[in-house]
Design a protein around this motif. Structure first.
Motif, PDB file in Angstrom:
ATOM      1  N   MET A   1       0.832  -1.190   0.000  1.00 26.61           N
ATOM      2  CA  MET A   1       0.000   0.000   0.000  1.00 26.61           C
ATOM      3  C   MET A   1       0.869   1.243   0.000  1.00 26.61           C
ATOM      4  N   SER A   2       0.536   2.200  -0.816  1.00 25.69           N
ATOM      5  CA  SER A   2       1.285   3.438  -0.867  1.00 25.69           C
ATOM      6  C   SER A   2       1.092   4.237   0.416  1.00 25.69           C
ATOM      7  N   LYS A   3       2.172   4.923   0.836  1.00 26.95           N
ATOM      8  CA  LYS A   3       2.097   5.725   2.052  1.00 26.95           C
ATOM      9  C   LYS A   3       2.322   7.201   1.760  1.00 26.95           C
ATOM     10  N   THR A   4       2.161   7.595   0.500  1.00 22.35           N
ATOM     11  CA  THR A   4       2.411   8.977   0.123  1.00 22.35           C
ATOM     12  C   THR A   4       1.411   9.938   0.752  1.00 22.35           C
ATOM     13  N   HIS A   5       0.252   9.446   1.180  1.00 20.00           N
ATOM     14  CA  HIS A   5      -0.786  10.302   1.756  1.00 20.00           C
ATOM     15  C   HIS A   5      -0.642  10.449   3.268  1.00 20.00           C
ATOM     16  N   LEU A   6       0.349   9.818   3.859  1.00 21.35           N
ATOM     17  CA  LEU A   6       0.523   9.841   5.307  1.00 21.35           C
ATOM     18  C   LEU A   6       1.448  10.981   5.739  1.00 21.35           C
ATOM     19  N   LYS A   7       1.183  11.522   6.929  1.00 20.96           N
ATOM     20  CA  LYS A   7       1.983  12.607   7.475  1.00 20.96           C
ATOM     21  C   LYS A   7       2.640  12.148   8.780  1.00 20.96           C
ATOM     22  N   PRO A   8       3.867  12.600   9.061  1.00 16.61           N
ATOM     23  CA  PRO A   8       4.511  12.255  10.338  1.00 16.61           C
ATOM     24  C   PRO A   8       3.731  12.825  11.514  1.00 16.61           C
ATOM     25  N   LEU A   9       3.581  12.033  12.560  1.00 16.43           N
ATOM     26  CA  LEU A   9       2.907  12.493  13.767  1.00 16.43           C
ATOM     27  C   LEU A   9       3.864  13.373  14.557  1.00 16.43           C
ATOM     28  N   SER A  10       3.409  14.563  14.977  1.00 18.07           N
ATOM     29  CA  SER A  10       4.272  15.465  15.726  1.00 18.07           C
ATOM     30  C   SER A  10       3.434  16.276  16.712  1.00 18.07           C
ATOM     31  N   PHE A  11       4.074  16.691  17.808  1.00 15.82           N
ATOM     32  CA  PHE A  11       3.369  17.506  18.798  1.00 15.82           C
ATOM     33  C   PHE A  11       3.010  18.863  18.202  1.00 15.82           C
ATOM     34  N   GLN A  12       3.891  19.395  17.384  1.00 14.83           N
ATOM     35  CA  GLN A  12       3.631  20.692  16.764  1.00 14.83           C
ATOM     36  C   GLN A  12       2.371  20.672  15.914  1.00 14.83           C
ATOM     37  N   ARG A  13       2.162  19.581  15.181  1.00 13.34           N
ATOM     38  CA  ARG A  13       1.026  19.494  14.259  1.00 13.34           C
ATOM     39  C   ARG A  13      -0.222  18.912  14.922  1.00 13.34           C
ATOM     40  N   HIS A  14      -0.033  17.982  15.853  1.00 14.42           N
ATOM     41  CA  HIS A  14      -1.169  17.247  16.404  1.00 14.42           C
ATOM     42  C   HIS A  14      -1.324  17.368  17.920  1.00 14.42           C
ATOM     43  N   GLY A  15      -0.497  18.181  18.542  1.00 15.18           N
ATOM     44  CA  GLY A  15      -0.499  18.269  19.995  1.00 15.18           C
ATOM     45  C   GLY A  15      -1.814  18.707  20.601  1.00 15.18           C
ATOM     46  N   HIS A  16      -2.591  19.499  19.878  1.00 17.27           N
ATOM     47  CA  HIS A  16      -3.868  19.989  20.398  1.00 17.27           C
ATOM     48  C   HIS A  16      -5.051  19.389  19.638  1.00 17.27           C
ATOM     49  N   LYS A  17      -4.788  18.267  18.970  1.00 13.04           N
ATOM     50  CA  LYS A  17      -5.843  17.581  18.225  1.00 13.04           C
ATOM     51  C   LYS A  17      -6.206  16.275  18.923  1.00 13.04           C
ATOM     52  N   PHE A  18      -7.288  15.649  18.429  1.00 12.54           N
ATOM     53  CA  PHE A  18      -7.767  14.387  18.979  1.00 12.54           C
ATOM     54  C   PHE A  18      -8.066  13.436  17.818  1.00 12.54           C
ATOM     55  N   TRP A  19      -8.231  12.155  18.126  1.00 17.84           N
ATOM     56  CA  TRP A  19      -8.498  11.191  17.060  1.00 17.84           C
ATOM     57  C   TRP A  19      -9.605  10.221  17.475  1.00 17.84           C
ATOM     58  N   LYS A  20     -10.288   9.710  16.454  1.00 15.21           N
ATOM     59  CA  LYS A  20     -11.387   8.783  16.657  1.00 15.21           C
ATOM     60  C   LYS A  20     -10.958   7.379  16.249  1.00 15.21           C
ATOM     61  N   ARG A  21     -11.541   6.398  16.905  1.00 13.32           N
ATOM     62  CA  ARG A  21     -11.292   5.010  16.526  1.00 13.32           C
ATOM     63  C   ARG A  21     -12.119   4.659  15.296  1.00 13.32           C
ATOM     64  N   PHE A  22     -11.499   3.944  14.367  1.00 14.14           N
ATOM     65  CA  PHE A  22     -12.231   3.642  13.140  1.00 14.14           C
ATOM     66  C   PHE A  22     -13.290   2.573  13.391  1.00 14.14           C
ATOM     67  N   THR A  23     -14.389   2.657  12.689  1.00 17.59           N
ATOM     68  CA  THR A  23     -15.518   1.745  12.881  1.00 17.59           C
ATOM     69  C   THR A  23     -15.910   1.020  11.599  1.00 17.59           C
ATOM     70  N   SER A  24     -15.225   1.304  10.497  1.00 20.26           N
ATOM     71  CA  SER A  24     -15.567   0.701   9.215  1.00 20.26           C
ATOM     72  C   SER A  24     -14.303   0.467   8.408  1.00 20.26           C
ATOM     73  N   PHE A  25     -14.344  -0.546   7.569  1.00 21.55           N
ATOM     74  CA  PHE A  25     -13.235  -0.830   6.663  1.00 21.55           C
ATOM     75  C   PHE A  25     -13.514  -0.306   5.258  1.00 21.55           C
ATOM     76  N   ASP A  26     -14.444   0.612   5.141  1.00 26.06           N
ATOM     77  CA  ASP A  26     -14.778   1.155   3.829  1.00 26.06           C
ATOM     78  C   ASP A  26     -13.562   1.814   3.174  1.00 26.06           C
ATOM     79  N   HIS A  27     -12.660   2.364   3.995  1.00 26.05           N
ATOM     80  CA  HIS A  27     -11.479   3.031   3.452  1.00 26.05           C
ATOM     81  C   HIS A  27     -10.510   2.043   2.787  1.00 26.05           C
TER      82      HIS A  27
END
Length: 279
Positions: A1-27
């Motif tokens: 699978m290509s990973k060109t659409h992925l971004k490095p996880l960092s405190f600067q970019r994501h420190g004040h963000k939140f994430w949801k657990r995936f519930t579907s394999f539609d992606h």
């Protein structure tokens, strides 16, 4: 699978963000294959064809979900349920992934960078969702679990690469364009029967010692999935309107139950730290 659409996880970019657990394999509907590591080779071989691919970084072992690049993933239902009796580890933790980092010196542990897919709609500003980081800048407890999972998987990926290198060095890989009259995607490689039969006892011992024989046998057995996968895709492509929806729904339910039952028996199953994020 290509990973060109992925971004490095960092405190600067994501420190004040939140994430949801995936519930579907539609992606994963258009994901036609994924990488596989040695720790899961037998349950993968029991569910999908296993082939080799040659990449810039070496030989990779992959599970095949579709025999044509244009077709959709055969193991995702219309409602986004994963239907196969096993879920490969590479697909267990959306929106997270990882990529190896350069190694130096005597470093034995797999070094990697956590990545995140920002296109899946699983990042939010809602504090009721999962935090990426603690206020101190350290990873949250759930992200630590993700990191441990990828540490384990990356370690197994190193072992897998070493095994694939041995197979390549012994000239055991040959182009695999078809199996029992069924065509495979371009660029697939398989174990050469002639090459395998010509090995010396010393070479066979080397394959047994490094774990390559198990991988070879898993690959050979997995090819039995190609015929029914080709037949299933052909039926859906030629006359999709003729599918009995009630029977398809029942089949989806049965396959889902089978998937739950089988993955409970594996080390990568739903009781593992990572798979829980799909609940």
């Amino acid at each position: 699978m290509s990973k060109t659409h992925l971004k490095p996880l960092s405190f600067q970019r994501h420190g004040h963000k939140f994430w949801k657990r995936f519930t579907s394999f539609d992606h994963t509907r258009h994901v036609t294959e994924c990488s596989v590591v040695a720790a899961e080779v037998f349950p993968v071989a029991a569910a999908f064809p296993l082939v080799f691919r040659k990449t810039e970084s070496g030989v990779e072992l992959v599970a095949v979900f579709s025999l044509t690049e244009e077709a959709e993933n055969s193991f995702v239902s219309e409602t986004g349920i994963w239907l196969a009796p096993y879920l490969p580890s590479a697909m267990r933790c959306p929106p997270f992934d990882a990529e190896p980092m350069p190694r130096g010196g005597q470093v034995k542990d797999a070094q990697f960078q956590l990545l995140i897919d920002e296109s899946l709609g699983l990042i939010s500003d809602d504090p009721r969702d999962e935090a990426f980081y603690r206020e101190t800048g350290a990873l949250s407890s759930n992200l630590e679990a993700v990191k441990r999972f990828f540490q384990s998987r990356m370690s197994s990926a190193q072992t897998t690469k070493a095994i694939c290198d041995v197979l390549a060095d012994m000239n055991l890989l040959a182009p695999l364009t078809q199996h029992e009259g069924c065509s495979l995607p371009k660029g697939c490689w398989g174990i050469s029967p002639d090459g395998l039969n010509s090995l010396t006892n010393r070479q066979l011992a080397t394959l047994a010692t490094c774990g390559a024989l198990q991988l070879v046998h898993a690959h050979q057995v997995s090819l039995s999935h190609i015929a029914w996968l080709a037949q299933a895709q052909s039926r859906m492509t030629q006359n999709p309107s003729s599918v009995d929806l009630s029977r398809k729904t029942n089949a989806d339910g049965f396959l889902s139950a089978l998937a739950d039952a089988q993955t409970n028996e594996t080390s990568w199953g739903p009781n593992s730290e990572l798979h829980a994020y799909a609940q």
